[in-house]
Design a protein around this motif. Sequence first.
Motif, PDB file in Angstrom:
ATOM      1  N   ALA A   4     -23.952  70.208 -18.549  1.00 27.74           N
ATOM      2  CA  ALA A   4     -23.128  71.296 -19.082  1.00 27.74           C
ATOM      3  C   ALA A   4     -23.005  71.107 -20.586  1.00 27.74           C
ATOM      4  N   ILE A   5     -23.150  72.202 -21.339  1.00 28.75           N
ATOM      5  CA  ILE A   5     -23.134  72.121 -22.804  1.00 28.75           C
ATOM      6  C   ILE A   5     -22.044  73.038 -23.347  1.00 28.75           C
ATOM      7  N   ILE A   6     -21.208  72.471 -24.213  1.00 28.71           N
ATOM      8  CA  ILE A   6     -20.127  73.222 -24.861  1.00 28.71           C
ATOM      9  C   ILE A   6     -20.434  73.280 -26.353  1.00 28.71           C
ATOM     10  N   LEU A   7     -20.320  74.476 -26.934  1.00 27.66           N
ATOM     11  CA  LEU A   7     -20.721  74.680 -28.328  1.00 27.66           C
ATOM     12  C   LEU A   7     -19.546  75.060 -29.224  1.00 27.66           C
ATOM     13  N   THR A   8     -18.317  74.862 -28.760  1.00 21.94           N
ATOM     14  CA  THR A   8     -17.143  75.199 -29.560  1.00 21.94           C
ATOM     15  C   THR A   8     -16.837  74.064 -30.527  1.00 21.94           C
ATOM     16  N   GLY A   9     -16.806  74.385 -31.806  1.00 16.11           N
ATOM     17  CA  GLY A   9     -16.548  73.345 -32.818  1.00 16.11           C
ATOM     18  C   GLY A   9     -17.760  72.463 -32.995  1.00 16.11           C
ATOM     19  N   GLY A  67      -8.966  83.388 -25.286  1.00 14.39           N
ATOM     20  CA  GLY A  67      -8.175  82.294 -25.839  1.00 14.39           C
ATOM     21  C   GLY A  67      -8.089  81.113 -24.889  1.00 14.39           C
ATOM     22  N   ARG A  68      -8.001  81.379 -23.588  1.00 12.86           N
ATOM     23  CA  ARG A  68      -7.948  80.294 -22.604  1.00 12.86           C
ATOM     24  C   ARG A  68      -9.234  79.473 -22.625  1.00 12.86           C
ATOM     25  N   LEU A  69     -10.368  80.164 -22.583  1.00 14.22           N
ATOM     26  CA  LEU A  69     -11.640  79.448 -22.572  1.00 14.22           C
ATOM     27  C   LEU A  69     -11.849  78.664 -23.867  1.00 14.22           C
ATOM     28  N   ASP A  70     -11.473  79.265 -24.972  1.00 20.77           N
ATOM     29  CA  ASP A  70     -11.617  78.560 -26.251  1.00 20.77           C
ATOM     30  C   ASP A  70     -10.733  77.318 -26.285  1.00 20.77           C
ATOM     31  N   ALA A  71      -9.522  77.417 -25.739  1.00 23.45           N
ATOM     32  CA  ALA A  71      -8.600  76.277 -25.747  1.00 23.45           C
ATOM     33  C   ALA A  71      -9.129  75.129 -24.887  1.00 23.45           C
ATOM     34  N   ILE A  72      -9.624  75.436 -23.672  1.00 25.22           N
ATOM     35  CA  ILE A  72     -10.107  74.354 -22.804  1.00 25.22           C
ATOM     36  C   ILE A  72     -11.355  73.701 -23.396  1.00 25.22           C
ATOM     37  N   GLU A 108     -18.351  73.081 -10.485  1.00 28.22           N
ATOM     38  CA  GLU A 108     -18.506  74.527 -10.617  1.00 28.22           C
ATOM     39  C   GLU A 108     -17.552  75.076 -11.674  1.00 28.22           C
ATOM     40  N   ILE A 109     -16.341  74.549 -11.721  1.00 30.32           N
ATOM     41  CA  ILE A 109     -15.399  74.969 -12.767  1.00 30.32           C
ATOM     42  C   ILE A 109     -15.949  74.636 -14.144  1.00 30.32           C
ATOM     43  N   LEU A 110     -16.492  73.424 -14.280  1.00 27.60           N
ATOM     44  CA  LEU A 110     -17.040  73.009 -15.567  1.00 27.60           C
ATOM     45  C   LEU A 110     -18.229  73.880 -15.972  1.00 27.60           C
ATOM     46  N   LYS A 111     -19.065  74.253 -15.016  1.00 32.31           N
ATOM     47  CA  LYS A 111     -20.204  75.130 -15.314  1.00 32.31           C
ATOM     48  C   LYS A 111     -19.734  76.483 -15.841  1.00 32.31           C
ATOM     49  N   LEU A 112     -18.634  77.002 -15.272  1.00 30.81           N
ATOM     50  CA  LEU A 112     -18.113  78.292 -15.727  1.00 30.81           C
ATOM     51  C   LEU A 112     -17.507  78.192 -17.124  1.00 30.81           C
ATOM     52  N   VAL A 113     -16.940  77.042 -17.442  1.00 35.04           N
ATOM     53  CA  VAL A 113     -16.341  76.843 -18.767  1.00 35.04           C
ATOM     54  C   VAL A 113     -17.432  76.671 -19.826  1.00 35.04           C
ATOM     55  N   ALA A 114     -18.507  75.991 -19.485  1.00 36.96           N
ATOM     56  CA  ALA A 114     -19.551  75.640 -20.454  1.00 36.96           C
ATOM     57  C   ALA A 114     -20.225  76.879 -21.031  1.00 36.96           C
ATOM     58  N   ASP A 115     -20.699  76.757 -22.265  1.00 33.58           N
ATOM     59  CA  ASP A 115     -21.462  77.837 -22.895  1.00 33.58           C
ATOM     60  C   ASP A 115     -22.881  77.907 -22.351  1.00 33.58           C
ATOM     61  N   ASP A 116     -23.375  76.790 -21.842  1.00 29.86           N
ATOM     62  CA  ASP A 116     -24.730  76.767 -21.289  1.00 29.86           C
ATOM     63  C   ASP A 116     -24.799  75.666 -20.240  1.00 29.86           C
ATOM     64  N   PHE A 117     -25.672  75.848 -19.264  1.00 28.26           N
ATOM     65  CA  PHE A 117     -25.902  74.814 -18.256  1.00 28.26           C
ATOM     66  C   PHE A 117     -27.403  74.649 -18.085  1.00 28.26           C
ATOM     67  N   ALA A 149      -5.292  78.954 -14.271  1.00 25.01           N
ATOM     68  CA  ALA A 149      -4.839  78.608 -15.622  1.00 25.01           C
ATOM     69  C   ALA A 149      -5.958  78.794 -16.644  1.00 25.01           C
ATOM     70  N   ILE A 150      -7.199  78.517 -16.246  1.00 24.07           N
ATOM     71  CA  ILE A 150      -8.327  78.602 -17.180  1.00 24.07           C
ATOM     72  C   ILE A 150      -8.961  79.989 -17.206  1.00 24.07           C
ATOM     73  N   PHE A 151      -9.042  80.642 -16.033  1.00 26.51           N
ATOM     74  CA  PHE A 151      -9.847  81.859 -15.936  1.00 26.51           C
ATOM     75  C   PHE A 151      -9.034  83.135 -15.758  1.00 26.51           C
ATOM     76  N   ASP A 152      -7.722  83.072 -15.878  1.00 23.31           N
ATOM     77  CA  ASP A 152      -6.923  84.288 -15.759  1.00 23.31           C
ATOM     78  C   ASP A 152      -7.346  85.305 -16.823  1.00 23.31           C
ATOM     79  N   ASP A 153      -7.329  86.599 -16.462  1.00 27.58           N
ATOM     80  CA  ASP A 153      -7.781  87.643 -17.383  1.00 27.58           C
ATOM     81  C   ASP A 153      -6.876  87.792 -18.605  1.00 27.58           C
ATOM     82  N   HIS A 154      -5.618  87.430 -18.479  1.00 27.35           N
ATOM     83  CA  HIS A 154      -4.698  87.564 -19.611  1.00 27.35           C
ATOM     84  C   HIS A 154      -5.078  86.559 -20.706  1.00 27.35           C
ATOM     85  N   LEU A 155      -5.444  87.071 -21.883  1.00 24.43           N
ATOM     86  CA  LEU A 155      -5.888  86.236 -23.002  1.00 24.43           C
ATOM     87  C   LEU A 155      -7.039  85.319 -22.563  1.00 24.43           C
TER      88      LEU A 155
END
Length: 394
Positions: free
Chosen positions: A155-160, A198-203, A136-145, A189-195
Motif C-alpha cells: 500500500a502506498i500513501i502519497l500525502t506529504g 478531510g477524513r482521508l487526508d487526516a488518516i 482492506e481498510i488500509l487498501k481503501l485509505v492508500a493512494d495506490d496499491f 470514522a475514516i470513510f463517513d461521507d461527512h467531510l
Amino acid sequence: MPAFDSIVGLCRLSRACRIAGANLVVRTDSSAEIAALIDAIEAGGRRVTTVFEGKERPLGVAGIDHESEVELVVHGVSKAGEVVVQNTGALLSYNMGRFQVEAPEAFYLIQEDYALGEAAVPSLVAAYLRCIEFAEILKLVADDFRAGIGSPGTAIILTGRKLSIPLTYSQWVLHDVPSEEDLSQSRPAIFDDHLKVGRLDAIKRVLVRFLFNVPTEQRFEVLLRSWGEIMQAFLSDFDIYASGFNFDKAREEFERRKLDFVVKMNAASSDTMTKLIAIPVGQGLLASQMKTDAAYTVVNHALLTASFVFLLVAAMLVAAYVLTLRQVGFELKAESEMLRQRALPTYKQLRPMIQQLQTRLRFHQWGVPIVMSILLLVTTGMTLVAYSELTATT
C-alpha cells in the motif's frame, strides 16, 4: 468442493495427519466411510496412495480388514484456492505469503481443526480473518496499491511524503490485530461521507507521522500494534480540521460558482443564438434573390448551394454550443460532488440550488438547439420550395 470436504473429513477421522511437502499423510483405520472419502477425493482430481503393512495397495482400502491401521497419502493436497496446511502460521507462509491479506477460497488448518466457514472459529484464526479485513481498510485509505507477484502487495500513501507499507507480517503479530469492535468503529470514522476528503487526508497524515521512520518491512506489524494510538491521533487531527472548517464559507464559495455557471450558460446561449439568428435571415435573402429567368439557372443553383452551406455552418454552431454546455455540466457535477464529500450537511442545504442549476442547464442544452433547429429547417424548406417553383416556371 466435494473433494476438499472429503479431505477435511478424512483428517477428522484420522489418528494423526501431517503435511509432507505438497502431500497430506494420514494414519487412520480402514472402514467403509474411509473408502467412500478416498473415492470422492480421487474423483476430484487428486491421487490417493494407500500403504498397509509397509506396502502400497493399488486398490485402496478394499480387501483390508475393518479397523486395520493404514496410511494414506493425498498427493498435491492443496490446489488453487483450496489449501490444507498444518496451522495458521503455515497458511501465512504458504506460497510466499500470498494469503496473508487475502484468504483462500477454502482452507483447512489441521492443528486448529478448522475449515473456513465453520461457526466455531479459533481465536488465532479469527485474528487472521480480522487482519484481512484490516488490510482492506488500509487498501481503501492508500493512494495506490501495488499487488506483488506471489506476495501480499504494498500500500502506498502519497500525502506529504511517500510512504510504502508492504502488507507482510508474522504469525506472532496476530495477537495484536485490532478487535472486531475496533474495526467496526474505525470504518465509519475514516470513510463517513461527512467531510470525507478531510477524513482521508487526516488518516494518511497520521500514518505518515507514525510509520515514516519505521523500517519498511516492519511497518505493517507496527501499524497493527499501534492502531489504537493511530486512531486516537486521527480523531484528534480530524476534530481540529472539522472545527476549523467554515460551512458558511463553503456556501458562499458555491454561490459564487453558481453565478459563474449561470454566466457561462447565458454567454454561450447569447453568442450562439446571435450567430444562428443571422443564418435564417441570410437564407431568406438568398431565396429572395432567385430569378424566374432561365438565364439565371446557374445563379439559382449557387444560391441553393449557399443555403445548404448556411445550414451546415448552423449545425456546427449547434454542436459546439451543446459541447460547451456539456462541459459546464461536468464542472457543475464535479463542484457539487466535491461539496458533498467535504460538507454533506451544506450539500443537503444547497441541493435545491444545485437542482435548479441542473434544470436550467438542461433547458439551455436541449431547448435552444431544438428551437433553432426547427427554425433552420423551416427556412431551408422555404428555400427549397422557392427553388422548386422557380425551376418549374423556367
